[in-house]
Design an enzyme around this catalytic site. Structure first.
Site, short mmCIF file in Angstrom:
data_model
loop_
_atom_site.label_atom_id
_atom_site.label_comp_id
_atom_site.label_asym_id
_atom_site.label_seq_id
_atom_site.Cartn_x
_atom_site.Cartn_y
_atom_site.Cartn_z
N GLY A 21 0.96 -1.52 -0.33
CA GLY A 21 -0.13 -0.15 0.19
C GLY A 21 0.57 1.05 -0.06
O GLY A 21 2.04 1.28 -0.30
N GLY A 23 0.32 5.54 1.14
CA GLY A 23 -0.42 6.36 1.95
C GLY A 23 0.16 7.94 1.25
O GLY A 23 1.39 7.83 0.92
N PHE A 25 1.89 9.99 2.24
CA PHE A 25 3.81 10.13 2.62
C PHE A 25 4.51 9.25 3.19
O PHE A 25 5.59 9.18 3.77
CB PHE A 25 4.32 11.62 4.28
CG PHE A 25 3.67 12.68 3.86
CD1 PHE A 25 4.10 13.59 2.93
CD2 PHE A 25 2.17 13.16 4.34
CE1 PHE A 25 4.16 14.82 2.49
CE2 PHE A 25 1.74 14.60 4.11
CZ PHE A 25 2.35 15.05 3.13
N LYS A 43 5.76 0.06 7.80
CA LYS A 43 5.05 1.93 7.44
C LYS A 43 6.23 2.13 7.34
O LYS A 43 7.01 2.68 8.87
CB LYS A 43 4.17 2.31 7.93
CG LYS A 43 3.04 3.11 7.14
CD LYS A 43 2.13 4.13 7.84
CE LYS A 43 1.12 4.92 7.75
NZ LYS A 43 0.18 5.78 7.43
N ASP A 134 -10.01 11.39 8.71
CA ASP A 134 -9.94 11.39 7.71
C ASP A 134 -10.22 9.84 7.71
O ASP A 134 -10.04 8.69 7.13
CB ASP A 134 -8.10 11.14 7.38
CG ASP A 134 -7.76 10.78 6.00
OD1 ASP A 134 -8.88 11.53 4.83
OD2 ASP A 134 -6.69 10.50 5.17
#
Length: 377
Positions: A21, A23, A25, A43, A134
């Site tokens: 995935g 994001g 940033f 991440k 969000d």
């Protein structure tokens, strides 16, 4: 005696299988924890050691603060190594955006179960004085161990509630971005108002209505369009849509969720109990109760009754910016590719509003094991 925090080491999955995935940033990888062999997601975000309040450090603290609820993913560690920072987290399944087939609706009984779980999660988040900011289908993931359960992710722009009067700016006049994601953001976000629990609720209402309908009247904007132009067009279209308009042909409670969120005051907490009871009443009336198995993603093709909107005219502006990313297809090939360097340029010091009290930061950091090595990046 001085206690030391646990040290974690990770190895990324083989090339071609590592990236799971992306994001705004960060890139998300699948990785293995050395020693235990546990599979996690890692991440990763490019950041200078000189940056104060880096993105993933803030998210790590938020996850530790929110830990303990079924809808909050487990965070295993945080570390900053050379030019990057990392969070290791629980490996989750597909997002709601991935589960829903393009252009189709989702069964009412499934949307009720999702709304009920997210309302419970938001109550936990808001009770701790935090607003997510969000809420969207991409940030709601299914649990691989229990596909009936939903977990909320991406707390990178979450913050503690503001007190007193909300701050305000004019995104159009000041040519600034809004908080959150254009398609799912509340009207308050479009209007430049500081966000509160009511705005998480409005975004949840948009998600629920989208799942039911398969679409919303405002379309995703062209990638080459300026951010300010996109924001204003979507704002005008959202302003034209009431809860009753968007829920026409579906149980009215979905539209009432939107109307209720827009009626709330800045400092007001939602009445989660009443909201959840309303959706449970729909389930009971339609004999959906007793279904605790995996969520049913059978596609639906609803006949939409309204509203049909014409995109509002918006004058062209000079010096239009764009978020188009030419290097998107190169993710994971080279950690110093153009996309990474662009992140380096943009990922400056975080908004001071996202800073937690010093004592709380120290406590949360102490709880978090340190990532000391990542192999294969």
């Amino acid at each position: 005696m001085t206690l030391t925090r646990a040290a974690l080491r990770y190895k990324l999955a083989p090339y071609g299988h590592a990236v799971v995935g992306k994001g705004a940033f960060s890139i998300v990888y699948k990785a293995t924890e050395e020693g235990s062999g546990k599979t996690v997601v890692l991440k990763k975000s490019r950041v200078s050691t000189r940056v104060k309040r880096p993105t993933l450090q803030h998210e790590s603290r938020m996850l530790q603060l929110l830990n303990g609820h079924a809808a909050i993913p487990a965070a295993y560690g945080y570390g900053q190594l050379e030019h990057f920072e990392y969070i290791s987290m629980e490996l989750l399944g597909p997002s709601l955006a991935e589960q829903q087939k393009d252009g189709t609706g989702v069964m009412v009984k499934t949307v009720i179960r999702i709304v009920d779980q997210v309302l419970a999660a938001l109550q936990h988040i808001h009770d701790l004085g935090i607003v997510h900011r969000d809420i969207k289908p991409e940030n709601m993931l299914c649990s691989p161990s229990d596909p009936s359960k939903i977990k909320i992710i991406d707390f990178s722009i979450s913050k503690l509630f503001s007190h007193g009067q909300p701050t305000k700016y004019d995104p159009l006049r000041e040519r600034k971005g809004i908080v959150g994601t254009i398609y799912w953001a509340s009207l308050n976000s479009h209007n430049g108002l500081d966000l509160a629990p009511r705005d998480d609720l409005e975004s949840l209402a948009f998600v629920a209505l989208y799942l039911l309908r398969g679409t919303l009247p405002w379309k995703p904007r062209p990638r080459e369009e300026s951010q300010v132009r996109s924001q204003e067009i979507v704002r005008l279209m959202k302003s034209s849509c009431s809860g009753s308009d968007l829920s026409d042909g579906f149980p009215k409670e979905f539209g009432e969720l939107l109307s209720y969120s827009r009626s709330m005051e800045f400092n007001q907490l939602p009445d989660y109990t009443t909201l959840r009871l309303a959706f449970q009443s729909i389930a009971e009336g339609k004999c959906y109760t007793g279904n605790n198995g995996p969520l049913d993603w059978t596609p639906c093709y609803p006949k939409l009754l309204g509203p049909i909107l014409v995109e509002p005219a918006f004058p062209d502006t000079e010096d239009e910016d764009t978020d188009f990313d030419e290097d998107e297809d190169d993710l994971g090939k080279n950690s110093y590719c153009g996309w990474d360097m662009d992140i380096w340029d943009r990922n400056g010091n975080r908004d001071k509003d996202l800073t937690l009290p010093a004592a709380l930061k120290a406590e949360l950091d102490y709880r978090t094991p340190v990532i000391v090595h990542v192999q294969g990046n």
